[in-house]
Design an enzyme around this catalytic site. Structure first.
Site, short mmCIF file in Angstrom:
data_model
loop_
_atom_site.label_atom_id
_atom_site.label_comp_id
_atom_site.label_asym_id
_atom_site.label_seq_id
_atom_site.Cartn_x
_atom_site.Cartn_y
_atom_site.Cartn_z
N ASP A 30 0.67 -1.11 -0.02
CA ASP A 30 -0.05 0.04 0.01
C ASP A 30 0.90 1.08 -0.06
O ASP A 30 0.52 2.34 -0.57
CB ASP A 30 -1.12 0.00 1.20
N CYS A 31 2.05 1.30 0.75
CA CYS A 31 2.75 2.36 0.74
C CYS A 31 3.73 2.40 -0.23
O CYS A 31 4.35 3.51 -0.50
CB CYS A 31 3.49 2.52 2.11
#
Ligand code: SF4
Ligand code: SF4
Lengths: 390, 135
Positions: A129-130
């Site tokens: 996600d990051c």
């Protein structure tokens, strides 16, 4: 007679320090005696330029957009470690290319970076996600990187074996091609110029010492791997086999391809010649006595690499002066010798370091912590066993 | 007795013919093959060292040329890339004829062409790949 670190550093800072290379110091001591040489000289510089397999660089590439957490990384098809933070890596000199094998390895990538060449960086990632990016294929130069520094776990071995081969076939080793039936002998130490042979009991060289690494100013970071102060020593306290080692750290961006060279040992693998030099303050006559030792005083143990075991048998002891003559005698046989470590480069390093200290006022740092002394270290072997047997 | 080196180029058909035998038997020349790259059906090359009398050389070479072989004075050489060489000296450890010597004081690697037997040991040993054999 004794001088303090502070006095010597004050003389360096004011540009008055008398600095000689270890060879020059040996010649002066032979002419005028150790006492006089110790009084006259403030700093002695050393140098070595040999293959040092335990070397490599820490690199930080900066972040792409969108960013990637690099998990599998290659530089010019040479794998670099993917187990650090997103865009950090460690590239070791012995890592071979997946395309060109040992003819091009981690050492060659580092040399290319030092020469200002662009290197192809490819990395992949499962994506998070990051860090959503899953792949990257780009080109980087040394100047583009945030940090790039050597962290060499084992450099500047204090003495090393002389390699021979008693078998009937040629052996391809990290000591070069060893010809059958004691056909030749190779050796890898700068002898009289070698840093740790000049300070055999690590009085001035320790953690925090300022050193020369591949042309860049750096530091001794730790004891090197396999640091073994308990090897047999001669009457001067100098080891006659491979003993102490240094882990060093230095900025790759300040280093030079003049003092770092990739190497390929046929039938063995990739490595790198790394130039390391240490300035040693002439604190007292005891230290001056070991600084004055020359190739005729320093000995190495001849080891038969034809025995494929951890403990290879010793077949004698010779001096570096004998090795440099081109011939040694082993078991009554005249054996041709050849070096692996470059003496002309070692001299250039000691001379360059002399210039740093004398002209660029490169001051010295006393060890923040000493390296393990004789009796303070233990060398373990790797036993092959089951979990239950532990 | 004079000794000379020649670079021989064989046409594809001639490649396997035992020319050295004739050089010894018919021309009294002592041949020493230093290097050869000969494959059936392809053009071949040979670096040949001949020892013999001056007049025999001429006759021997005339024979080789009559066989369709191109003979030229050997240009074969060891090439050292001084930019790449780090003067380690490892090549000197494997050079049995002592054609390579590292002069420690001058910091120069000397190559003595007359002693070289073109064995390629140094080419393989050099960790910098600084030596190539041209031929
Ligand atoms: S080819 Fe052989 S003889 Fe010639 S220089 Fe190299 S090792 Fe020596
Ligand atoms: S082995 Fe290669 S790098 Fe070393 S001295 Fe010989 S030619 Fe130079």
């Amino acid at each position: 007679m004794s001088k303090s670190w502070e006095e010597i550093n004050a003389r360096i800072a004011s540009g008055e320090a008398v600095v000689l290379t270890a060879e020059e110091f040996g010649a002066l001591a032979a002419d005028e005696g150790i006492k006089t040489a110790a009084r006259k000289v403030d700093v002695v510089t050393t140098g070595t330029f040999g293959p040092m397999c335990s070397s490599g660089v820490v690199l930080n590439f900066g972040h792409s957009d969108p960013p990637i957490r690099m998990a599998k990384i290659t530089l010019n098809d040479v794998e670099a470690y993917g187990g650090l933070a997103a865009v950090d890596t460690y590239l070791g000199v012995t890592q071979p290319s997946s395309v060109r094998g040992i003819e091009y390895g981690g050492a060659h990538v580092i040399e290319d970076l030092l020469r200002g060449r662009a290197v192809r960086l490819r990395a992949s990632s499962p994506g998070t996600d990051c860090y959503p990016r899953t792949e990257i294929d780009t080109w980087v130069r040394l100047a583009d990187l945030n940090q790039a520094y050597f962290f060499n776990p084992r450099n500047a071995y204090q003495n090393y074996a002389v390699a021979v081969n008693s078998t009937d076939r040629a052996l391809h080793t990290y000591m070069g091609t060893l010809l059958p039936r004691l056909g030749n002998a190779t050796y890898s130490s700068a002898g009289a110029l070698s840093p740790l042979l000049n300070d055999p009991l690590y009085r001035t060289i320790g953690i925090g010492s300022r050193v020369f690494v591949a042309g860049a100013p750096g530091f001794v970071a730790w004891q090197g791997t396999q640091h073994n102060p308990d090897q047999p020593r001669d009457e001067h306290g100098v080891p006659v086999a491979s003993a102490g080692t240094l882990a060093v750290i230095a900025d790759l961006k300040q280093a030079s391809a003049e003092y770092f060279a990739a190497a390929t040992f046929t039938g063995y693998g990739t490595s790198a010649f790394v130039g390391v030099g240490v300035p040693i303050p002439v604190l007292d006559e005891d230290l001056a006595a070991t600084l004055a030792l020359g190739d005729a005083d320093l000995q190495a143990t001849v080891i038969d690499y034809g025995v494929p075991r951890r403990s290879r048998p010793s077949v004698g002891r010779v001096t570096y002066a004998q090795l440099r003559s081109g011939w040694i005698e082993i078991e009554g046989k005249k054996v041709q010798t050849g070096p692996i470590s470059s003496l002309p480069k070692a001299r250039a390093i000691a001379a360059e370091l002399k210039r740093w200290v004398a002209e660029e006022r490169f001051t010295l740092t006393p060890p923040i912590q000493r390296l393990p002394q004789p009796g303070e270290a233990s060398i373990h072997t790797l036993e092959i066993r089951t979990e239950e047997a532990v | 007795m004079p000794r000379k080196r020649f670079d021989l180029t064989f046409p594809p058909r001639q490649a396997t013919k035992a020319i050295t035998y004739h050089l010894v038997k018919d021309f009294d020349l002592v041949p020493n093959i230093l290097r050869a790259a000969i494959q059936p059906g392809q053009e071949g090359r040979m670096l040949l060292e001949l020892t013999g009398r001056k007049e025999d050389f001429e006759a021997g070479i005339a024979f080789l040329e009559a066989e369709g072989i191109t003979v030229s004075p050997a240009a074969s050489d060891i090439r050292l890339d001084e930019e790449t060489c780090v003067l380690c000296g490892l090549c000197t450890a494997v050079c049995k004829p002592h054609a390579l010597e590292l002069a420690f004081e001058e910091g120069v690697l000397h190559f003595d062409k007359d002693k070289c037997v073109y064995c390629e040991a140094c080419v393989i040993a050099c960790p910098r790949r600084a030596i190539t054999l041209s031929f």
